[in-house]
Design an enzyme around this catalytic site. Structure first.
Site, short mmCIF file in Angstrom:
data_model
loop_
_atom_site.label_atom_id
_atom_site.label_comp_id
_atom_site.label_asym_id
_atom_site.label_seq_id
_atom_site.Cartn_x
_atom_site.Cartn_y
_atom_site.Cartn_z
N GLU A 116 11.08 -40.10 4.60
CA GLU A 116 10.40 -41.35 4.24
C GLU A 116 9.68 -41.92 5.46
O GLU A 116 10.05 -41.63 6.60
CB GLU A 116 11.42 -42.39 3.76
CG GLU A 116 12.29 -41.93 2.60
CD GLU A 116 13.49 -42.86 2.44
OE1 GLU A 116 13.34 -43.90 1.78
OE2 GLU A 116 14.56 -42.52 2.97
N LYS A 118 8.95 -44.57 8.21
CA LYS A 118 9.79 -45.57 8.90
C LYS A 118 8.96 -46.83 9.09
O LYS A 118 8.18 -46.95 10.03
CB LYS A 118 10.30 -45.03 10.23
CG LYS A 118 11.31 -45.94 10.91
CD LYS A 118 11.85 -45.30 12.18
CE LYS A 118 12.91 -46.19 12.81
NZ LYS A 118 12.35 -47.50 13.23
N ASP A 120 7.89 -50.34 10.23
CA ASP A 120 8.24 -51.09 11.44
C ASP A 120 8.33 -52.57 11.08
O ASP A 120 7.35 -53.31 11.14
CB ASP A 120 7.19 -50.86 12.52
CG ASP A 120 7.72 -51.18 13.91
OD1 ASP A 120 8.94 -51.40 14.04
OD2 ASP A 120 6.93 -51.21 14.86
N TYR A 226 14.89 -49.12 0.50
CA TYR A 226 15.06 -47.70 0.82
C TYR A 226 16.48 -47.17 0.61
O TYR A 226 16.71 -45.97 0.83
CB TYR A 226 14.63 -47.43 2.27
CG TYR A 226 15.39 -48.23 3.31
CD1 TYR A 226 16.71 -47.95 3.65
CD2 TYR A 226 14.77 -49.29 3.96
CE1 TYR A 226 17.39 -48.68 4.59
CE2 TYR A 226 15.43 -50.03 4.93
CZ TYR A 226 16.76 -49.72 5.23
OH TYR A 226 17.42 -50.46 6.17
N LYS A 317 10.53 -40.57 15.91
CA LYS A 317 9.68 -41.63 16.44
C LYS A 317 8.36 -41.07 16.99
O LYS A 317 8.36 -40.09 17.73
CB LYS A 317 10.41 -42.39 17.57
CG LYS A 317 11.72 -43.04 17.15
CD LYS A 317 11.52 -44.15 16.13
CE LYS A 317 10.90 -45.37 16.74
NZ LYS A 317 11.81 -46.14 17.60
N CYS A 411 -17.71 -75.32 29.14
CA CYS A 411 -17.71 -74.57 27.88
C CYS A 411 -19.01 -73.78 27.73
O CYS A 411 -20.10 -74.35 27.86
CB CYS A 411 -17.53 -75.53 26.71
SG CYS A 411 -17.72 -74.73 25.10
N CYS A 414 -21.14 -75.43 24.75
CA CYS A 414 -21.73 -76.77 24.77
C CYS A 414 -21.85 -77.37 26.16
O CYS A 414 -22.48 -78.41 26.34
CB CYS A 414 -20.93 -77.72 23.87
SG CYS A 414 -19.31 -78.17 24.53
N CYS A 429 -11.99 -76.37 25.43
CA CYS A 429 -13.20 -77.17 25.55
C CYS A 429 -12.87 -78.59 25.10
O CYS A 429 -12.21 -78.78 24.07
CB CYS A 429 -14.31 -76.59 24.67
SG CYS A 429 -15.70 -77.70 24.42
N CYS A 434 -19.05 -79.90 20.38
CA CYS A 434 -19.20 -78.46 20.61
C CYS A 434 -19.58 -77.76 19.31
O CYS A 434 -18.87 -77.87 18.31
CB CYS A 434 -17.90 -77.88 21.15
SG CYS A 434 -17.97 -76.11 21.48
#
Length: 678
Positions: A116, A118, A120, A226, A317, A411, A414, A429, A434
């Site tokens: 199957e 795996k 994560d 599972y 793995k 920024c 702006c 900013c 802006c």
């Protein structure tokens, strides 16, 4: 009466079955048969009936997936059968060794494997009693986990009731976050200047451990089941092999990953592992390997387990995919909330199924910590096979021509000042005008808690910005009916109504304008306090940090944010333009402050509060019209209890006096104004 009541019950039961069937088709089979709007109508009708007949609400109703107040912590759960971790194989040779150990126990007895993906994510346990979901828990240390039932109920692919009658069933599964949901979540967190999740697995784990299930519900988690821990199906024979168990779990309505294969020997196992090592990038979720299990359950029992892991299963793995490339430049972008994010521009290089040409560097601290410079040779990989990141700088390749990166002080969108608030990793900013923040800023400015401009929602704001009619808040007050009529979906009446609503907002109380400006950390409550203290926006514009910090309820973060905002010339110019348009900048009755929502109420304070000193809490109560007593009696209206509350708490319980935690205590002030807590 009785017949009508039974008819209502039957209608509610039918709605629940129909909704759960649609949930199953949508979230498990990925084959919906109705539109979202049709689904929403079914759910709305069920909610209406359950509200009218609350005694007919059941724990397995679809309406109960998210409910209740946030908890203070998680209870512990003892697993009836230990949730063991798997031993790892990091290469094909180790898989052959595993097969040799299996053969050593089973001898000449034939056996096969199920392989199957795996997933994560986070391992969980689901317990069903008489087909009803009664408990969900984390794996924890394998023997003891945490009760996260309320959070797991928010995952719509988990059935609240199984499709077939089962007396008792405990199953194991992996909760995960899809790759696109992970990217979206981290994007939102980065915009808010919050710490990013390292990978989808961490994001899933963090989401499941939220004390408020409503937060979990918004994280778009999913699950694959599972395996079986314990099962009692009332005399029927349980599955005899793992492959049969997966089919049986599917028949119960549980979501099983479709990518699993029965392999006759270890060579077929290795071939299947090679296939998925090449295909893993095509999946919408993250996998970090495959799991190999002896198929027949009686053979699993014969193989047994060590203290830590079963001898009948192993995890293969995948090695992390990395690549070397060169940082050609580091640029910055401005997010919709003003966060300045640095990004490395790279020589294009293939990694984990796609070509990578840029990698987010998150913030200045990460750049300094890894000492990333323009021109560096670096190792990159995809965090969780999703987001490209710089893992390491290859300093031995430096020539001396590499250039250190400096965060901008202005920024790029702006020109406003860029600041890094104390205690934060993100630079921001400070410009209210802006253009990178304009859409979100206007939507907030017009929202109900701010200037409350009816008809000025996100769609209309987008139209106004795209048409170039609005470049900052003050432009709203110059809009004409004639300009609006040129836009789609505007008629004479709707255009006139919007212009009138905008004009009416000029007369709003000062605290609404302060909140509408979008000053970071200044919520509705803080805006009221500031309006009450200063009485005039012009005075607030010139307030010092020391003056702000001296105000009860105004802490260092708010004070610093207000000073940064008000010293930015573009923001001051914006406020001047609003005043020129006739927007009210004076409190109606400054002396009244924030009112007296607690007038006539008596409080007793006991224990240590997490965020307020005793004197500050007392000042809050008195400023709101209440009074503080040192002893509890029947005349006490509330006892505010922190940690280690002592005898006053016990006396309050005995007398039936309401006891408030810190958050409930602070909420009283806003309830007095009919508003939410900041």
């Amino acid at each position: 009466m009785g017949g009508g009541h039974e008819q209502i019950r039957q209608t509610i039961d039918k709605l629940r079955r129909e909704i759960e069937q649609h949930n199953y088709r949508y979230y498990v089979l990925d084959a919906p048969t109705i539109t979202d709007a049709q689904y929403d109508r079914l759910m709305a009708e069920l909610q209406r009936l359950e509200k009218e007949y609350p005694h007919l609400v059941t724990p397995d109703s679809p309406t109960q997936r998210v409910g209740g107040k946030p908890r203070e912590g998680f209870a512990t759960v003892q697993h009836p059968v230990a949730m063991l971790s798997l031993a790892n194989a990091f290469g094909e040779t180790e898989l052959v060794d595993f097969d040799r150990r299996v053969r050593g126990v089973l001898g000449d007895e034939p056996y096969d494997y199920v392989v199957e993906l795996k997933i994560d994510g986070l391992a969980v346990s689901l317990t069903y009693q008489d087909s009803l979901l009664v408990r969900g828990a984390t794996r924890g240390d394998g023997t003891t986990g945490e009760d996260i039932t309320a959070n797991l109920k928010t995952i719509r692919s988990i059935p609240l009731r199984l499709h077939k009658p089962v007396h008792l069933l405990e199953v194991r599964g992996e909760v995960y976050m899809p790759k696109d949901s992970f990217v979206e979540l981290n994007s939102r967190r980065q915009e808010r200047g919050e710490a990013l999740f390292a990978n989808p697995r961490n994001a899933a784990a963090g989401s499941l451990r939220q004390l408020d299930p409503a937060i979990t519900a918004g994280r778009n988690l999913n699950i694959f089941v599972y395996g079986i821990g314990i099962v009692d199906i009332s005399g029927d024979q349980p599955p005899g092999s793992h492959s049969e168990a997966l089919k049986w779990l599917e028949s119960l309505g549980l979501r099983v990953n479709p990518h699993h294969q029965l392999c006759r020997d270890i060579n077929e196992v290795i071939s299947y592992c090679r296939i998925w090592q090449d295909r893993k990038a095509d999946l919408p979720y993250q996998i970090d390997g495959l799991v190999i299990k002896v198929n027949t359950l009686s053979q699993q029992s014969a193989l047994g387990a060590t203290m830590k892991s079963p001898r009948w299963a192993i995890a293969f793995k995948f090695p992390p995919e990395q690549a070397k490339t060169t940082v050609r430049d580091i640029i910055v972008s401005v997010g919709r909330t003003g966060v300045i994010t640095p990004t490395a521009l790279l020589d294009p290089v293939p990694v984990a199924g796609s070509t990578v040409s840029r990698a987010t560097l998150h913030n200045e601290d990460i750049i300094r910590e890894k000492d990333i410079r323009i021109g560096d040779r670096v190792i990159i990989q995809k965090a969780g096979d999703v987001i490209p990141e710089v893992v390491e700088v290859l300093k031995e390749h430096r020539t001396g021509g590499e250039k250190p990166f400096m965060m901008p002080t202005a920024c790029p969108a702006c020109g406003a000042e860029v600041v890094r608030p104390a205690g934060e990793a993100a630079h921001r900013c400070t410009g209210a005008t802006c253009p990178a923040q304009l859409l979100e800023g206007l939507i907030h400015f017009a929202s109900r808690g701010a200037m409350d401009i009816a008809g000025l929602g996100p769609a209309v704001v987008t139209q106004l910005v795209e048409a170039g009619l609005v470049k900052d808040f003050s432009d709203l007050y110059g809009l004409t009916v004639e300009q609006l009529l040129k836009l789609e979906r505007f008629g004479d009446k709707s255009a006139d109504n919007l212009v009138r609503a905008i004009a009416a907002s000029k007369e709003n109380p000062l605290h609404r304008l302060i909140f509408a400006l979008g000053i970071r950390h200044v919520g509705e409550r803080a805006a009221r306090v500031l309006a009450g203290h200063f009485g005039d926006l012009r005075k607030l514009m010139d307030a010092s940090y020391e003056e702000l910090i001296s105000i009860v309820e105004i802490g260092p973060k708010i004070a610093e944010s207000v000073v940064n905002f008000m010293r930015e010339p573009r923001n001051r110019a914006l406020i001047e333009r609003l005043m020129d348009q006739g927007v009210n900048v004076v409190a109606e009755n400054p002396a009244a402050g924030v009112g007296e929502p607690l007038k006539g109420k008596t409080f007793v304070l006991t224990g240590t509060l997490a965020n307020l000193k005793r004197d500050d809490a007392k000042a809050l109560i008195e400023k709101a019209g209440g009074k503080v007593s040192s002893s509890v009696s029947k005349k006490t209206d509330y006892v505010v209890a922190g940690e280690n509350p002592g005898s006053k708490y016990e006396k309050a319980i005995k007398l039936g006096v309401p006891v408030l935690g810190e958050q409930d205590f602070l909420a009283l002030f806003n309830h007095g104004h009919g508003e939410k807590n900041d």
